[in-house]
Design a protein around this motif. Structure first.
Motif, PDB file in Angstrom:
ATOM      1  N   GLY A   9       0.847  -1.260  -0.043  1.00 36.44           N
ATOM      2  CA  GLY A   9      -0.101  -0.045  -0.116  1.00 36.44           C
ATOM      3  C   GLY A   9       1.011   1.200   0.037  1.00 36.44           C
ATOM      4  N   GLY A  10       0.249   2.225  -0.359  1.00 39.19           N
ATOM      5  CA  GLY A  10       0.932   3.562  -0.106  1.00 39.19           C
ATOM      6  C   GLY A  10      -0.013   4.750  -0.819  1.00 39.19           C
ATOM      7  N   LEU A  11       0.852   5.946  -0.913  1.00 33.75           N
ATOM      8  CA  LEU A  11       0.080   7.014  -1.470  1.00 33.75           C
ATOM      9  C   LEU A  11       0.294   7.202  -3.046  1.00 33.75           C
ATOM     10  CD1 LEU A  11      -1.053   9.854  -1.252  1.00 33.75           C
ATOM     11  CD2 LEU A  11       0.928  10.909  -0.610  1.00 33.75           C
ATOM     12  N   VAL A  12      -0.535   7.294  -3.864  1.00 28.00           N
ATOM     13  CA  VAL A  12      -0.399   7.515  -5.336  1.00 28.00           C
ATOM     14  C   VAL A  12      -1.222   8.574  -5.637  1.00 28.00           C
ATOM     15  CG1 VAL A  12       0.208   5.147  -5.844  1.00 28.00           C
ATOM     16  CG2 VAL A  12      -2.077   5.875  -5.876  1.00 28.00           C
ATOM     17  N   GLN A  13      -1.102   8.980  -6.993  1.00 28.01           N
ATOM     18  CA  GLN A  13      -1.921  10.140  -7.528  1.00 28.01           C
ATOM     19  C   GLN A  13      -2.864   9.860  -8.398  1.00 28.01           C
ATOM     20  OE1 GLN A  13       0.456  13.033  -9.439  1.00 28.01           O
ATOM     21  NE2 GLN A  13       1.453  13.936  -7.608  1.00 28.01           N
ATOM     22  N   PRO A  14      -3.894  10.237  -8.479  1.00 31.28           N
ATOM     23  CA  PRO A  14      -5.085   9.813  -9.358  1.00 31.28           C
ATOM     24  C   PRO A  14      -4.398   9.432 -10.965  1.00 31.28           C
ATOM     25  CG  PRO A  14      -5.894  11.862  -8.262  1.00 31.28           C
ATOM     26  CD  PRO A  14      -4.520  11.568  -7.856  1.00 31.28           C
ATOM     27  N   SER A  17      -0.941   3.786 -10.903  1.00 33.79           N
ATOM     28  CA  SER A  17      -1.175   2.336 -10.585  1.00 33.79           C
ATOM     29  C   SER A  17      -0.565   1.848  -9.443  1.00 33.79           C
ATOM     30  CB  SER A  17      -0.753   1.398 -11.794  1.00 33.79           C
ATOM     31  OG  SER A  17      -1.582   1.661 -12.932  1.00 33.79           O
ATOM     32  N   LEU A  18      -0.953   0.728  -8.594  1.00 31.78           N
ATOM     33  CA  LEU A  18      -0.357   0.127  -7.561  1.00 31.78           C
ATOM     34  C   LEU A  18      -0.697  -1.126  -7.535  1.00 31.78           C
ATOM     35  CD1 LEU A  18       1.275   1.350  -4.888  1.00 31.78           C
ATOM     36  CD2 LEU A  18      -0.911   1.461  -3.570  1.00 31.78           C
ATOM     37  N   SER A  19       0.241  -2.028  -7.014  1.00 33.75           N
ATOM     38  CA  SER A  19       0.062  -3.535  -6.640  1.00 33.75           C
ATOM     39  C   SER A  19       0.025  -3.517  -5.205  1.00 33.75           C
ATOM     40  CB  SER A  19       1.175  -4.112  -7.509  1.00 33.75           C
ATOM     41  OG  SER A  19       0.708  -5.621  -7.416  1.00 33.75           O
ATOM     42  N   VAL A  20      -0.882  -4.404  -4.803  1.00 31.90           N
ATOM     43  CA  VAL A  20      -0.877  -5.009  -3.305  1.00 31.90           C
ATOM     44  C   VAL A  20      -0.661  -6.521  -3.253  1.00 31.90           C
ATOM     45  CG1 VAL A  20      -1.883  -3.078  -2.317  1.00 31.90           C
ATOM     46  CG2 VAL A  20      -3.128  -4.769  -2.889  1.00 31.90           C
ATOM     47  N   SER A  21      -0.054  -7.149  -2.250  1.00 32.10           N
ATOM     48  CA  SER A  21       0.219  -8.350  -2.222  1.00 32.10           C
ATOM     49  C   SER A  21      -0.285  -9.065  -1.104  1.00 32.10           C
ATOM     50  CB  SER A  21       1.696  -8.622  -2.321  1.00 32.10           C
ATOM     51  OG  SER A  21       2.381  -8.104  -3.348  1.00 32.10           O
ATOM     52  N   LEU A  86      -6.305   4.654 -10.775  1.00 32.37           N
ATOM     53  CA  LEU A  86      -6.892   4.752  -9.358  1.00 32.37           C
ATOM     54  C   LEU A  86      -7.585   5.979  -9.325  1.00 32.37           C
ATOM     55  CD1 LEU A  86      -4.052   2.976  -7.436  1.00 32.37           C
ATOM     56  CD2 LEU A  86      -6.469   2.444  -7.306  1.00 32.37           C
ATOM     57  N   ASN A  87      -8.454   6.227  -8.472  1.00 33.58           N
ATOM     58  CA  ASN A  87      -9.095   7.481  -7.955  1.00 33.58           C
ATOM     59  C   ASN A  87      -9.424   7.517  -6.719  1.00 33.58           C
ATOM     60  OD1 ASN A  87     -11.832   6.176  -7.456  1.00 33.58           O
ATOM     61  ND2 ASN A  87     -11.594   5.645  -9.718  1.00 33.58           N
ATOM     62  N   ALA A  88      -9.760   8.836  -6.186  1.00 38.92           N
ATOM     63  CA  ALA A  88      -9.993   8.963  -4.853  1.00 38.92           C
ATOM     64  C   ALA A  88     -11.069   8.069  -4.096  1.00 38.92           C
ATOM     65  CB  ALA A  88     -10.321  10.413  -4.635  1.00 38.92           C
ATOM     66  N   GLU A  89     -11.930   7.708  -4.856  1.00 40.05           N
ATOM     67  CA  GLU A  89     -12.761   6.687  -4.367  1.00 40.05           C
ATOM     68  C   GLU A  89     -12.307   5.333  -4.050  1.00 40.05           C
ATOM     69  OE1 GLU A  89     -14.538   9.918  -5.670  1.00 40.05           O
ATOM     70  OE2 GLU A  89     -13.635   8.662  -7.108  1.00 40.05           O
ATOM     71  N   ASP A  90     -11.015   5.129  -4.486  1.00 39.75           N
ATOM     72  CA  ASP A  90     -10.381   3.589  -4.136  1.00 39.75           C
ATOM     73  C   ASP A  90      -9.473   3.896  -2.805  1.00 39.75           C
ATOM     74  OD1 ASP A  90      -9.676   3.613  -7.725  1.00 39.75           O
ATOM     75  OD2 ASP A  90     -11.043   2.420  -6.654  1.00 39.75           O
ATOM     76  N   THR A  91      -9.438   5.209  -2.015  1.00 44.05           N
ATOM     77  CA  THR A  91      -8.767   5.326  -1.072  1.00 44.05           C
ATOM     78  C   THR A  91      -9.330   4.329   0.227  1.00 44.05           C
ATOM     79  OG1 THR A  91      -7.919   7.475  -1.457  1.00 44.05           O
ATOM     80  CG2 THR A  91      -8.336   6.944   0.708  1.00 44.05           C
ATOM     81  N   ALA A  92      -8.698   3.457   0.606  1.00 42.81           N
ATOM     82  CA  ALA A  92      -9.312   2.570   1.796  1.00 42.81           C
ATOM     83  C   ALA A  92      -8.025   1.800   2.505  1.00 42.81           C
ATOM     84  CB  ALA A  92     -10.257   1.696   1.016  1.00 42.81           C
ATOM     85  N   ASP A  93      -8.619   1.068   3.209  1.00 42.09           N
ATOM     86  CA  ASP A  93      -7.713  -0.193   3.942  1.00 42.09           C
ATOM     87  C   ASP A  93      -7.952  -1.161   3.136  1.00 42.09           C
ATOM     88  OD1 ASP A  93      -8.004   0.948   6.967  1.00 42.09           O
ATOM     89  OD2 ASP A  93      -6.158   1.374   5.627  1.00 42.09           O
ATOM     90  N   TYR A  94      -7.170  -1.921   2.284  1.00 45.14           N
ATOM     91  CA  TYR A  94      -7.231  -3.023   1.825  1.00 45.14           C
ATOM     92  C   TYR A  94      -6.870  -4.406   2.563  1.00 45.14           C
ATOM     93  CZ  TYR A  94      -8.260  -0.338  -2.444  1.00 45.14           C
ATOM     94  OH  TYR A  94      -8.978   0.513  -3.156  1.00 45.14           O
ATOM     95  N   TYR A  95      -7.715  -5.380   2.500  1.00 45.93           N
ATOM     96  CA  TYR A  95      -7.473  -6.844   3.218  1.00 45.93           C
ATOM     97  C   TYR A  95      -7.813  -7.917   2.313  1.00 45.93           C
ATOM     98  CZ  TYR A  95      -8.811  -3.743   7.206  1.00 45.93           C
ATOM     99  OH  TYR A  95      -8.858  -2.471   8.057  1.00 45.93           O
ATOM    100  N   CYS A  96      -6.942  -8.998   2.504  1.00 46.31           N
ATOM    101  CA  CYS A  96      -6.975 -10.186   1.893  1.00 46.31           C
ATOM    102  C   CYS A  96      -7.653 -11.119   3.002  1.00 46.31           C
ATOM    103  CB  CYS A  96      -5.786 -10.546   1.216  1.00 46.31           C
ATOM    104  SG  CYS A  96      -4.499 -11.036   2.384  1.00 46.31           S
ATOM    105  N   THR A 128      -3.919   5.085  -0.409  1.00 47.75           N
ATOM    106  CA  THR A 128      -4.502   6.369  -0.541  1.00 47.75           C
ATOM    107  C   THR A 128      -4.198   7.299  -1.905  1.00 47.75           C
ATOM    108  OG1 THR A 128      -4.000   6.889   1.859  1.00 47.75           O
ATOM    109  CG2 THR A 128      -4.308   8.779   0.542  1.00 47.75           C
ATOM    110  N   VAL A 129      -5.303   7.537  -2.541  1.00 49.10           N
ATOM    111  CA  VAL A 129      -5.021   8.349  -3.805  1.00 49.10           C
ATOM    112  C   VAL A 129      -5.414   9.755  -3.794  1.00 49.10           C
ATOM    113  CG1 VAL A 129      -5.987   8.186  -6.229  1.00 49.10           C
ATOM    114  CG2 VAL A 129      -5.828   6.001  -4.546  1.00 49.10           C
ATOM    115  N   SER A 130      -4.379  10.484  -3.828  1.00 45.99           N
ATOM    116  CA  SER A 130      -4.644  11.816  -3.765  1.00 45.99           C
ATOM    117  C   SER A 130      -3.763  12.645  -4.443  1.00 45.99           C
ATOM    118  CB  SER A 130      -4.570  12.135  -2.045  1.00 45.99           C
ATOM    119  OG  SER A 130      -4.572  13.783  -1.886  1.00 45.99           O
ATOM    120  N   SER A 131      -3.928  13.688  -4.977  1.00 48.41           N
ATOM    121  CA  SER A 131      -3.137  14.574  -5.716  1.00 48.41           C
ATOM    122  C   SER A 131      -2.473  15.759  -4.703  1.00 48.41           C
ATOM    123  CB  SER A 131      -4.002  15.584  -6.827  1.00 48.41           C
ATOM    124  OG  SER A 131      -4.918  16.200  -6.281  1.00 48.41           O
TER     125      SER A 131
END
Length: 131
Positions: A9-14, A17-21, A86-96, A128-131
């Motif tokens: 996870g991390g901070l990216v701009q709108p 892309s990001l990959s979580v494992s 990714l967009n701002a609506e994708d901002t969240a905690d991601y769980y598997c 977190t997706v934010s500019s």
């Protein structure tokens, strides 16, 4: 001991892309499914993608379909979620999560709707997706 550990996870701009494992131990990806859920502040937990252990078939919620890709590397005991556009609506905690009984009991659509039925969870990774 069943264990799932998310990372990436991390901070990216709108638009980025990001990959979580999800690294798993204590069970085999050959036998049990994995699902990805996310939870934004003040919102309900949302099922977004899952992968079957039987044939590797995948399913996506409408909110991420066409943008996210779930995959697995059985040799590495790891499931990935590649997130594009990714967009701002994708901002969240991601769980598997995994469960030893859900596969075969209901459709993959219902897997994602019934997060409370999944028994084993990772600790989550924040996106977190934010500019």
């Amino acid at each position: 001991q069943v264990r799932l550990v998310e990372s990436g996870g991390g901070l990216v701009q709108p638009g980025e892309s990001l990959s979580v494992s999800c690294k798993v131990s204590g069970f085999s990806l050959d036998h049990y499914p994995i699902a990805w859920f996310r939870q934004a502040p003040g919102k309900e937990r949302e099922g977004i993608s899952c992968i079957s252990s039987r044939d590797g078939s995948t399913y996506y919620a409408d909110s991420v379909k066409g943008r996210f890709v779930i995959s697995r590397d059985r040799a590495k005991n790891t499931v990935y979620l590649q997130m594009n556009s990714l967009n701002a609506e994708d901002t969240a905690d991601y769980y598997c999560a995994t469960d030893f009984e859900i596969q075969g009991r209901m459709s993959m659509t219902e897997w994602l709707r019934n997060w409370h039925l999944w028994d084993y969870w990772g600790q989550g990774t924040q996106v977190t997706v934010s500019s």
